[in-house]
Design a protein around this motif. Sequence first.
Motif, PDB file in Angstrom:
ATOM      1  N   PHE A 233       0.853  -1.189   0.000  1.00  0.00           N
ATOM      2  CA  PHE A 233       0.000   0.000   0.000  1.00  0.00           C
ATOM      3  C   PHE A 233       0.884   1.232   0.000  1.00  0.00           C
ATOM      4  CE2 PHE A 233      -3.898   2.129   1.871  1.00  0.00           C
ATOM      5  CZ  PHE A 233      -4.737   1.719   0.855  1.00  0.00           C
ATOM      6  N   TRP A 239      -2.755   0.783  -4.308  1.00  0.00           N
ATOM      7  CA  TRP A 239      -2.073  -0.492  -4.249  1.00  0.00           C
ATOM      8  C   TRP A 239      -0.973  -0.561  -5.308  1.00  0.00           C
ATOM      9  CZ3 TRP A 239      -2.246  -4.125  -0.642  1.00  0.00           C
ATOM     10  CH2 TRP A 239      -3.380  -4.233   0.173  1.00  0.00           C
ATOM     11  N   GLY A 255      -9.190   0.364  -1.241  1.00  0.00           N
ATOM     12  CA  GLY A 255      -9.703  -0.457  -0.150  1.00  0.00           C
ATOM     13  C   GLY A 255      -8.878  -1.705   0.060  1.00  0.00           C
ATOM     14  N   PHE A 256      -8.792  -2.174   1.308  1.00  0.00           N
ATOM     15  CA  PHE A 256      -8.039  -3.394   1.609  1.00  0.00           C
ATOM     16  C   PHE A 256      -8.583  -4.595   0.825  1.00  0.00           C
ATOM     17  CE2 PHE A 256      -5.852  -2.585   5.985  1.00  0.00           C
ATOM     18  CZ  PHE A 256      -5.173  -1.520   5.422  1.00  0.00           C
ATOM     19  N   TRP A 301     -13.920   3.020  -0.828  1.00  0.00           N
ATOM     20  CA  TRP A 301     -12.897   3.691  -0.019  1.00  0.00           C
ATOM     21  C   TRP A 301     -12.522   5.006  -0.700  1.00  0.00           C
ATOM     22  CZ3 TRP A 301     -12.136   2.590   4.872  1.00  0.00           C
ATOM     23  CH2 TRP A 301     -11.083   3.219   5.543  1.00  0.00           C
ATOM     24  N   TYR A 323     -13.151  -5.833   6.222  1.00  0.00           N
ATOM     25  CA  TYR A 323     -12.058  -5.110   5.572  1.00  0.00           C
ATOM     26  C   TYR A 323     -12.037  -3.642   5.995  1.00  0.00           C
ATOM     27  CZ  TYR A 323     -11.205  -9.040   2.393  1.00  0.00           C
ATOM     28  OH  TYR A 323     -10.884 -10.261   1.857  1.00  0.00           O
ATOM     29  N   ARG A 326     -10.735  -3.139   9.546  1.00  0.00           N
ATOM     30  CA  ARG A 326      -9.281  -3.318   9.589  1.00  0.00           C
ATOM     31  C   ARG A 326      -8.576  -2.107   8.991  1.00  0.00           C
ATOM     32  NH1 ARG A 326      -5.760  -6.422   6.275  1.00  0.00           N
ATOM     33  NH2 ARG A 326      -7.506  -7.259   5.078  1.00  0.00           N
ATOM     34  N   GLN A 327      -9.146  -1.558   7.920  1.00  0.00           N
ATOM     35  CA  GLN A 327      -8.507  -0.409   7.282  1.00  0.00           C
ATOM     36  C   GLN A 327      -8.634   0.847   8.147  1.00  0.00           C
ATOM     37  OE1 GLN A 327      -9.373  -0.174   3.156  1.00  0.00           O
ATOM     38  NE2 GLN A 327      -7.720   1.267   2.761  1.00  0.00           N
ATOM     39  N   SER A 330      -6.027   0.958  10.766  1.00  0.00           N
ATOM     40  CA  SER A 330      -4.670   1.224  10.291  1.00  0.00           C
ATOM     41  C   SER A 330      -4.396   2.715  10.085  1.00  0.00           C
ATOM     42  CB  SER A 330      -4.424   0.488   8.968  1.00  0.00           C
ATOM     43  OG  SER A 330      -5.110   1.120   7.892  1.00  0.00           O
ATOM     44  N   GLN A 331      -5.452   3.538  10.223  1.00  0.00           N
ATOM     45  CA  GLN A 331      -5.292   4.973   9.996  1.00  0.00           C
ATOM     46  C   GLN A 331      -4.664   5.670  11.210  1.00  0.00           C
ATOM     47  OE1 GLN A 331      -6.193   6.048   6.828  1.00  0.00           O
ATOM     48  NE2 GLN A 331      -6.616   3.855   6.574  1.00  0.00           N
TER      49      GLN A 331
END
Length: 431
Positions: A233, A239, A255-256, A301, A323, A326-327, A330-331
């Motif tokens: 990422f 990506w 998006g993840f 996203w 997803y 989880r994303q 991670s922020q």
Amino acid sequence: MTYEQTLDYLYNQLPVFQQIGAKAYKPGLQNSEALDRYFGYPHRKFKTIHIAGTNGKGSTSHLLAAILQKSGYKTGLYTSPHLIDFRERIRINGEMISQSYIINFTEKHIPKTKNIHPSFFELTMMMAFDYFAYCQVDVAIIETGLGGRLDSTNIISPDLAIITNISYDHMQFLGHTLPEIAREKAGIIKEGIPVIIGEADGEVRKVFIDKAKEIGAPILFAEEEHPIQDAHFTPEGKWVFESKLYPHLIGELGGFCQEKNAATVLTAIKVLSKIGYTLPQSAIYEGFAHVTTLTGLQGRWQKIQDNPTVICDTGHNTGGMQYIARQISSQTYDTLRIVIGMVNDKDINGVLALLPQNATYYFTQASIPRALPAHEMKTAALHFGLSGKTYNTVEEAYIHALEESRPNDFIFIGGSTFIVADLLKYLNRNS
């Protein structure tokens, strides 16, 4: 009629699942087949690719459409639901169907098809097929609406079928276990037509293998093909996929979940190339890098602004929200703010159980009859340690979240496709 009057007529005369839910659901292909005969079998006049799955089918459909478009194919794209404008459902090379075509189609054909009693989805599907045939597309990506076996789109004989994944959604129609849901989605698998499965394991995988073997359909599992050797990422929220055939492939969708979708699309490219499609490497790079511009895709996203960072996403079930949660985790932020609402026939508790407790919540409701009232959402959320205030509209909730934010805060808006739709309509009006 004007365009607005035509849409009002369609929404008011035909049962609309997105608006009223189960009352509009018509399982079976009888109506689709009757409409198909009336319109002269338009889908037989162009190639098709059929895409089903619980999550990811929109992103997968748009990615493939972008690649085919950049490969020189006149590409139709039929998806649902729309976010801002009904015409988003029916596109050719990224351009939405014209208002005049919708008006003329409705005035000409609604009176003659009333005896069939079509649903809104059935008639708009035939509108898409009729439009694609009229415009002489080379190929059309056709996304299922709900399920697969009994979905009205299942009258087509595609060059390729894709099933992205199986998760819990629409259980009242498709079944209450993952194998049951998989069997409904597997209904798009047809004799001799290759099928790609994006994600599947255990009993779900067996359902697909058994169905493909039963009717003689070549089957590939994207996860077994290993089209992506590595993925990372970027700070810009994109990506970078490393593939033997496509090194340093940049994916615009951040998006993840898009790593899984990318593997499915790359596997589809492999199969399409084998059956005669010409897909240059440059088209694949262009399609991945510029899918939103090429196809008009929104709500995946999607970054609305910086300082504070505002992201919206249409994920609306436990499979998609895993997803997203989880994303979000991670922020980096000072305060996390979540504007959320859902429709009343989803697994509300399943989604709430995935959401972070260290956030300020803005519970709201979309402007459709199926929307779960904001106060009910708030009450349910309290059982999961999630607290916040209620707001009658998405616009009101979003404005309050913005007003209370500092530059380093993070705002997420989602829980339902229709929450994102209301947000984007508001932003569109005020742009």
